[in-house]
Design a protein around this motif. Structure first.
Motif, PDB file in Angstrom:
ATOM      1  N   SER A 256       1.007  -1.191   0.070  1.00  0.00           N
ATOM      2  CA  SER A 256       0.065  -0.046   0.028  1.00  0.00           C
ATOM      3  C   SER A 256       0.740   1.268  -0.182  1.00  0.00           C
ATOM      4  O   SER A 256       0.357   2.304  -0.080  1.00  0.00           O
ATOM      5  CB  SER A 256      -1.063  -0.066   1.258  1.00  0.00           C
ATOM      6  N   GLY A 257       2.226   1.105   0.190  1.00  0.00           N
ATOM      7  CA  GLY A 257       2.959   2.335   0.193  1.00  0.00           C
ATOM      8  C   GLY A 257       4.344   1.783  -0.323  1.00  0.00           C
ATOM      9  O   GLY A 257       4.357   0.954  -1.083  1.00  0.00           O
ATOM     10  N   LYS A 258       5.371   2.605  -0.194  1.00  0.00           N
ATOM     11  CA  LYS A 258       6.711   2.277  -0.831  1.00  0.00           C
ATOM     12  C   LYS A 258       7.258   1.264   0.239  1.00  0.00           C
ATOM     13  O   LYS A 258       7.371   1.395   1.457  1.00  0.00           O
ATOM     14  CB  LYS A 258       7.640   3.529  -0.769  1.00  0.00           C
ATOM     15  N   LEU A 295       6.544  -6.585   5.841  1.00  0.00           N
ATOM     16  CA  LEU A 295       5.293  -6.816   6.215  1.00  0.00           C
ATOM     17  C   LEU A 295       4.836  -5.655   7.212  1.00  0.00           C
ATOM     18  O   LEU A 295       3.838  -5.611   8.117  1.00  0.00           O
ATOM     19  CB  LEU A 295       5.164  -8.362   7.311  1.00  0.00           C
ATOM     20  N   LYS A 296       5.925  -4.736   7.170  1.00  0.00           N
ATOM     21  CA  LYS A 296       5.336  -3.572   8.146  1.00  0.00           C
ATOM     22  C   LYS A 296       4.338  -2.778   7.351  1.00  0.00           C
ATOM     23  O   LYS A 296       3.905  -1.696   7.621  1.00  0.00           O
ATOM     24  CB  LYS A 296       6.646  -2.692   8.530  1.00  0.00           C
TER      25      LYS A 296
END
Length: 589
Positions: A256-258, A295-296
């Motif tokens: 969902s992000g970098k 997984l962060k």
């Protein structure tokens, strides 16, 4: 649902009578199924309108027999036809069956009554007209009048509970009668002592030939059988899944992000069956393509859980306990508690989807990992213990994913044995949360001893050196402590025969023969590159004498050692019994 069954030639009015008589007794029929013994195009229009007004669905089957019997084989064929028809209707569902035995030829009635006896019926009944012969009711109004004047009488022969195992026979079997005789004959030949001899109660219903097959060694040809067996998974790390290949690519695409650039840590040569062992540190490094590295990111975390759930259902795993370290995935965007909520919510969504779609489903619960590390303080362990304690209190809803345990994992050494964490785990004990401890994988039997007597663990992860102490092994048996064995990971990290320069035999059979409740698990599906089915199928290589019956014992041990309440356990045991019975009974041995 109330279902009316019967047999007739062309007398539609009989079933309308039965419907109204049952209605007079407070029983509303939803479906009618009957066999017509003569050529028959459609229901009388008046009767059809009656059924429509009552919202009753009617299903008519034709019969190849008129009921006239010339020899024994004629009756066997008639009975086979009725049995298959009856089984298709009940098909393992919990409906109320009302079997009307007054229509058709007397041999049809006999076959229907026998089917009700074998497969069960809420009631078997006949109807009688208390009036002059030839004056029986011809239409609905006459039927109602006859019931009102007590001229049309209901004669009950009583309920038949049936044989539970027979209700799940395959109606498409070539010979249902033969299948029934196999089961009833097996029951008749067994004594009470056999009830506790087998790992699943359904085995007592199997014919002798099937039991002989189960008592023979597991072979390479049994992979599909193993895959289709219902199973549990009690030792599976979330971060150790989808570490390579398409799975990893799918997780990364869901970001969902970098996220950090892709790592490409390769498997060692000849993996997953290397020629030599790999130490634990290098083994865990194989998971660094995934885990806390990506997984962060919430999107990656969700996709990881979704793929893992799909893997469980593909493997026919019906109950799983997934291990995770939420604070390891915490970031500026998600706290440890929020990470845990994402994991729980994702598994809850997947479970709901599976049940609504009537596909294979798996119930997933969570175990929070408290990881030991050399020369580090306890802060991470204390945080995860606190999270598990709080989460267990919040997770009370039945049927939902919840935290059921804590795993003391990581670095095994005499300096990190259980006694060192005795006070830290007191809140877990007071909260009633179960404990499992990695012990005896890279430490001696003393590490297991402390896990058992210092932290009162309910399960041991790996326990590969338990056999070194007969006294400790006896205590593990007496206390019914489970041992979570992971054949591929154990072979890769510790090494056992037939690996070159490793003469030690994998201790699984020693444990089973001693009464230890050992079970089979994966550890890290992606890192080890092995599914649960693969782990079972490694056993013949490690232990050529292991039998299919012992495989079933390992599966039953997994059920018994699951961190669930007895109500849920018993429900799973019933499901496993049904599935295992059908799988073995119809397996071509």
């Amino acid at each position: 649902m109330n279902i009316l069954l019967g047999i007739t030639d062309f007398k539609d009015i009989l079933f309308a009578q039965a419907v109204l008589l049952l209605e007079n007794k407070g029983i509303d029929i939803s479906q009618i199924h009957y066999i017509c013994t003569k050529k028959y195009d459609k229901i009388d229009s008046t009767i059809a309108g009656f059924y429509k007004n009552k919202n009753i669905d009617v299903f008519i089957s034709s019969s190849s027999s008129s009921g006239k019997i010339k020899n024994e084989r004629d009756y066997e064929a008639l009975e086979e036809e009725v049995f298959k028809w009856y089984l298709k209707i009940i098909s393992g569902k919990d409906n109320n069956i009302y079997a009307f035995i007054g229509g058709g030829h007397k041999y049809h009635s006999l076959a229907l009554q026998r089917a009700a006896f074998l497969f069960g019926a809420r009631d078997i009944f006949h109807m009688f007209y208390d009036g002059e012969r030839g004056q029986e009711p011809k239409d609905i109004n006459e039927v109602l009048e006859a019931i009102k004047n007590k001229k049309l009488l209901y004669a009950s022969f009583g309920e038949e509970t049936g044989w539970p195992a027979l209700k799940y026979l395959n109606s498409n079997s070539d010979n249902i009668r033969k299948d029934i005789l196999s089961i009833t004959g097996a029951i008749a030949s067994r004594s009470i002592k056999h009830v506790n001899e087998y790992p699943f109660e359904c085995i007592n219903l199997l014919p002798a030939k099937a039991i002989e097959w189960l008592e023979a060694p597991l072979t390479k040809k049994d992979k599909e059988w193993i895959l289709n067996l219902p199973k549990t998974e009690l030792h599976c790390h979330l971060g150790g899944f989808a570490t390579h290949g398409e799975g990893l690519d799918s997780v990364r695409k869901a970001a969902s992000g970098k996220i950090p650039d892709k790592k490409s840590i390769p498997y060692p040569d000849n993996w997953p069956l290397p020629d030599k062992t790999i130490d634990l540190k290098n083994y865990m490094n194989l998971g660094d393509n995934n885990g806390s590295y990506i997984l962060k990111d919430e999107g990656c975390l969700v996709r990881q859980c979704e793929l893992l759930y799909d893997h469980f259902t593909d493997q026919n795993i019906r109950y799983a306990e997934v291990r995770c370290s939420p604070f390891n995935y915490a970031s500026d965007d998600m706290t440890g508690i929020e990470v845990l909520n994402v994991i729980r919510d994702t598994f809850n969504n997947k479970m709901s989807e599976a049940k609504q779609s009537n596909i294979r489903w798996c119930h997933v619960n969570l175990i929070i990992i408290a990881t030991r590390k050399p020369n580090e303080d306890k802060i991470s362990i204390i945080k995860h213990i606190g999270l598990a304690t709080a989460a267990a209190e919040q997770s009370k809803t039945r049927g939902r994913c919840k935290v059921v345990g804590v795993d003391l994992a990581g670095y095994e050494h005499k300096e990190t044995r259980a006694s060192y964490f005795e006070q830290d785990f007191e809140p877990i004990h007071r909260a009633g949360v179960a404990i499992t401890i990695h012990a005896g994988e890279n430490d001696e039997a003393e590490g297991i001893w402390q896990a058992v007597f210092k932290l009162n663990t309910r399960r041991i992860g790996h326990g590969l050196r338990l056999y070194q102490s007969k006294e400790l092994q006896r205590s593990v048996v007496d206390r019914k402590i489970g041992v979570e064995m992971c054949p591929y990971a154990n072979y890769q990290i510790v090494g056992f025969s037939p690996m070159k320069n490793h003469e030690t035999e994998y201790p699984l059979l020693k444990y089973l023969n001693a009464g230890v409740q050992a079970c089979i698990n994966t550890d890290n599906i992606g890192i080890s590159k092995a599914s649960l089915t693969d782990n079972f199928m490694l056993l013949p290589k490690l232990l050529p004498d292991i039998t299919r019956m012992q495989v079933l014992r390992l599966i039953r041990n997994g059920l018994e050692q699951s961190f669930i309440d007895n109500s849920f356990r018993n429900a799973l045991i019933r499901i496993f019994n049904e599935d295992i019975f059908k799988l073995i009974f119809y397996h071509k041995q």
